[in-house]
Write a protein that holds these residues in place. Structure first.
Motif, PDB file in Angstrom:
ATOM      1  N   THR A 204       0.829  -1.201   0.000  1.00 55.93           N
ATOM      2  CA  THR A 204       0.000   0.000   0.000  1.00 55.93           C
ATOM      3  C   THR A 204       0.865   1.253   0.000  1.00 55.93           C
ATOM      4  O   THR A 204       0.635   2.183  -0.780  1.00 55.93           O
ATOM      5  CB  THR A 204      -0.915   0.001   1.244  1.00 55.93           C
ATOM      6  N   ALA A 205       1.874   1.260   0.870  1.00 53.08           N
ATOM      7  CA  ALA A 205       2.793   2.393   0.892  1.00 53.08           C
ATOM      8  C   ALA A 205       3.490   2.505  -0.453  1.00 53.08           C
ATOM      9  O   ALA A 205       3.657   3.605  -0.986  1.00 53.08           O
ATOM     10  CB  ALA A 205       3.815   2.219   2.013  1.00 53.08           C
ATOM     11  N   TYR A 207       2.470   1.659  -3.440  1.00 49.88           N
ATOM     12  CA  TYR A 207       1.579   2.273  -4.434  1.00 49.88           C
ATOM     13  C   TYR A 207       1.496   3.787  -4.229  1.00 49.88           C
ATOM     14  O   TYR A 207       1.565   4.559  -5.178  1.00 49.88           O
ATOM     15  CB  TYR A 207       0.179   1.671  -4.345  1.00 49.88           C
ATOM     16  N   SER A 208       1.352   4.183  -2.987  1.00 52.14           N
ATOM     17  CA  SER A 208       1.175   5.619  -2.727  1.00 52.14           C
ATOM     18  C   SER A 208       2.454   6.397  -3.026  1.00 52.14           C
ATOM     19  O   SER A 208       2.436   7.611  -3.112  1.00 52.14           O
ATOM     20  CB  SER A 208       0.720   5.851  -1.289  1.00 52.14           C
ATOM     21  N   LEU A 209       3.578   5.671  -3.172  1.00 57.00           N
ATOM     22  CA  LEU A 209       4.825   6.329  -3.521  1.00 57.00           C
ATOM     23  C   LEU A 209       5.169   6.115  -4.993  1.00 57.00           C
ATOM     24  O   LEU A 209       6.327   6.244  -5.414  1.00 57.00           O
ATOM     25  CB  LEU A 209       5.954   5.827  -2.624  1.00 57.00           C
ATOM     26  N   GLY A 210       4.136   5.751  -5.764  1.00 58.34           N
ATOM     27  CA  GLY A 210       4.317   5.676  -7.213  1.00 58.34           C
ATOM     28  C   GLY A 210       4.991   4.411  -7.703  1.00 58.34           C
ATOM     29  O   GLY A 210       5.448   4.352  -8.842  1.00 58.34           O
ATOM     30  N   VAL A 211       5.063   3.387  -6.844  1.00 59.22           N
ATOM     31  CA  VAL A 211       5.738   2.147  -7.252  1.00 59.22           C
ATOM     32  C   VAL A 211       4.740   1.198  -7.920  1.00 59.22           C
ATOM     33  O   VAL A 211       3.723   0.841  -7.326  1.00 59.22           O
ATOM     34  CB  VAL A 211       6.370   1.440  -6.031  1.00 59.22           C
TER      35      VAL A 211
ATOM     36  N   TYR B  74      -0.667   4.037  -8.119  1.00 63.32           N
ATOM     37  CA  TYR B  74       0.721   4.468  -8.351  1.00 63.32           C
ATOM     38  C   TYR B  74       0.807   5.464  -9.497  1.00 63.32           C
ATOM     39  O   TYR B  74       1.675   6.327  -9.518  1.00 63.32           O
ATOM     40  CB  TYR B  74       1.656   3.274  -8.574  1.00 63.32           C
ATOM     41  N   ALA B  77      -0.137   8.758  -8.006  1.00 62.53           N
ATOM     42  CA  ALA B  77       0.995   9.271  -7.224  1.00 62.53           C
ATOM     43  C   ALA B  77       1.997   9.940  -8.153  1.00 62.53           C
ATOM     44  O   ALA B  77       2.513  11.017  -7.861  1.00 62.53           O
ATOM     45  CB  ALA B  77       1.662   8.138  -6.447  1.00 62.53           C
ATOM     46  N   LEU B 106      10.222   9.304  -6.201  1.00 64.22           N
ATOM     47  CA  LEU B 106       8.952   9.567  -6.893  1.00 64.22           C
ATOM     48  C   LEU B 106       9.013  10.893  -7.647  1.00 64.22           C
ATOM     49  O   LEU B 106       8.520  11.010  -8.769  1.00 64.22           O
ATOM     50  CB  LEU B 106       7.806   9.569  -5.876  1.00 64.22           C
TER      51      LEU B 106
END
Ligand SMILES: Nc1ncnc2c1ncn2[C@@H]1O[C@H](COP(=O)(O)OP(=O)(O)OP(=O)(O)O)[C@@H](O)[C@H]1O
Ligand SMILES: [Mg+2]
Lengths: 337, 247
Positions: A204-205, A207-211, B74, B77, B106
């Motif tokens: 989840t983290a 994804y939220s960091l664009g991974v 993602y 983000a 990012l």
């Protein structure tokens, strides 16, 4: 200021590399050349196995996914190398490259099918590949030589030097292992390595960091395929002859022990794990058929007492030493005692 | 002023429970919007819908003029949507530095090959130092993330999100577990970001903080928007008083 630290880093790297090279040459001259050929073979093969174990480290230690198909990937690369060299008459280096590329393609295919599933499904799915592999290697005689396997694979010649005996291989393999450790270390410290660790620890983290978790793991899996591929090609050339039985599940089991023993989180640890596990039968020869039992008990003890393997044990030791030193140095602690 | 975040009638149900229904608002660059409501009102769920962790059953999410409703989290983000979590989320087995660098990664958005060759766009250390000063944090980069306190993690999570250069930042209960001084620093961070044009959605139970920093406020109750307006408007709204006092 920043350039200085970079220069200092490069200097440190060069010094370490020089020391490692010297150590390898010393080890070779003083120890390896005096060993029996069969013992040198075991050590060499351990270093070749390490390529697969390093791939598993990348997938599990950094990525959090247990890949159980390294031996099959290695086998494919070895047989492609053997086939293109002995049947198609390719020179050995292009043949090895063909092996590596086939290994990467296999991982790309398998990864895109299995990495979308959860961790357990990935583990069992990759495991199944080993059974398919063994059967294919046994039965596709046209390609693998079937029960007889493939033999007569050319010797490797690099920079005018031909690697004909096991003893001549040691220095080359040791240097390759060192380079591999540097590579893993580098990967861990790139954005890619961090995204892999993010995928491991908290999707989840991540994804939220664009991974893009899936794509990150797929790239890692293809890299691990390339590593196993290099291992397979080296194995084919080092041995000169290969057969299906060399790429059975029991060897994959050993890879797991090598990784666990060395330390899942440590590339260097995994190298020593590989050598130890591959060499153990030689030391404990009298154990004979009890060897598997010893392995089993070893794993259980490992999981209970040192889940981070040898590397973890050493790291803990250092931490404890540091803490002891600190206690000695702070006056408050002195007064208290 | 073009909105950096527009939310139009978004909603989601879990089984029979309508956790969020027909929530709409618009946020401009540099604005701080409060998202408040009693426990279980659907605040975090709204955040998850905006950041793409949940998929909207209904409605649209528009980020900086682009409809991102069908985009993965993602992707959102990478398009400039930063967030924090009610319980801070860090890589439990990594160092403080590794965790924080993910924010700069990012912002950099460098491909796998280039990152391997050491290509960088933003200077992590320069930027992070500036934020840490505002947040009044000193960290040991090599320490395990687990060695930090909850209050430190809460603030570090905002710093990490800011390192990614977001256009919109979603912050879920930044004050939880912080003492008064830490809270002040956390507010300073958000104010600094807003001054630099980041639109912020702030979920918080501490009313004095909400009234202190927010330009406008959305109030949720049982998944529905019961009020939307300035601090004064919301404070004097009957439905809001009812929701908070009537429980
Ligand atoms: N993944 C989910 N599955 C099922 N129900 C959920 C899920 N996520 C949230 N809910 C439910 O949706 C409702 C709203 O939850 P939400 O977490 O958004 O509340 P909240 O306003 O953030 O509350 P709090 O102030 O306690 O954090 C709750 O009833 C919750 O149980
Ligand atoms: Mg919540």
């Amino acid at each position: 200021m920043k350039n200085d630290t970079k220069r200092a880093q490069i200097l440190r790297m060069l010094i370490i590399s020089a020391v490692v090279l010297a150590a390898i040459l010393l080890l070779d001259g003083l120890f390896i050349q005096n060993l029996k050929n069969s013992s040198v073979n075991l050590i060499n093969v351990a270093m070749i196995y390490y390529f697969s174990v390093a791939g598993m480290y990348l997938m599990l230690g950094l990525g959090g996914s247990m890949s159980m198909c390294s031996i099959a990937v290695m086998g494919l690369s070895a047989f492609v190398c053997g086939y293109t060299n002995t049947k198609l008459g390719w020179p050995i280096l292009p043949a090895m490259l063909a092996g590596v590329v086939s290994a990467m393609l296999l991982c790309l295919l398998v990864g895109s099918l299995l990495l979308k599933l959860d961790g357990r499904a990935f583990m069992f799915g990759t495991m199944a590949l080993v059974y398919i592999g063994t059967s294919v290697f046994q039965n596709f005689s046209e390609f693998t030589g079937g029960p007889n396997g493939t033999s007569g694979i050319s010797k490797l010649t690099l920079f005018g030097k031909t690697f004909s005996s096991f003893k001549s291989w040691f220095v080359l393999l040791a240097i390759l292992c060192y380079l591999l450790i540097l590579l893993l270390h580098r990967i861990k410290n790139t954005a890619f390595g961090r995204s892999l660790m993010a995928a491991r620890d908290d999707e989840t983290a991540a994804y939220s960091l664009g991974v893009n978790v899936y794509r990150t793991k797929l790239i890692a899996f293809v890299i691990s395929g390339a590593l196993s591929g290099v291992g397979g090609a080296l194995y084919a050339v080092h041995n000169g002859a290969i057969s299906a039985s060399l790429f059975a599940f029991s060897t994959q089991q050993n890879f797991v022990i090598m990784l666990m023993l060395g330390g899942v989180m440590s590339p260097v640890g995994a190298l020593f794990g590989s050598i130890l596990v591959n060499y153990l039968p030689e030391i404990a020869r009298s154990a004979g058929s009890y060897l598997n039992m010893i392995y089993g008990i070893l794993i259980i003890l490992l999981m209970i007492f040192m889940p981070m393997g040898l590397a973890g044990l050493i790291k803990d030791g250092f931490a404890r030493l540091k803490a002891m030193n600190k206690k000695k140095m702070t006056p408050a602690a002195k007064e208290g005692s | 002023m073009a909105a950096c975040l527009q939310v139009e009638d978004i909603g989601i149900s879990f089984g029979g429970l309508k956790a969020v229904q027909d929530v709409s608002f618009s946020l401009g660059p540099g604005e701080i919007m409060g998202l408040i409501g009693p426990n279980g009102a659907g605040k975090t769920t709204t955040l998850n819908l905006i950041s793409g962790l949940y998929t909207c059953d209904t409605g649209k999410v528009i980020l900086d003029g682009v409809d991102v409703t069908d985009k993965k989290s993602y992707e959102r983000a990478r398009m400039g949507l930063g967030r924090t979590f009610q319980t801070p989320r860090f890589l439990s087995r990594s160092t403080v530095a590794e965790n924080m660098k993910l924010g700069t990664d990012l912002a950099d958005q460098i491909g796998f090959m280039k990152s391997f060759l050491g290509v960088k766009k933003n200077d992590f250390l320069d930027e992070v130092d500036q934020y840490l000063e505002i947040a009044d944090l000193t960290v040991d980069w090599k320490a395990d993330i687990s060695s930090l306190s909850y209050g430190q993690l809460k603030r570090l999570e905002i710093v990490r999100a800011l390192l990614s250069h977001p256009k919109v930042l979603l912050v879920d209960e930044p004050a939880a577990g912080l003492n008064a001084k830490e809270l002040e620093k956390s507010v300073a961070l958000m104010r600094y970001a807003a001054k630099n044009g980041v639109g912020i959605v702030l979920i918080e139970h501490k009313m004095d903080m909400i009234m202190n920093v927010c330009d406008h406020i959305v109030v949720l109750n049982f998944g529905k928007m019961i009020a939307h307006g300035t601090c004064e408007e919301v404070q004097s709204d009957d439905a809001v008083i009812e929701a908070y006092l009537g429980r």
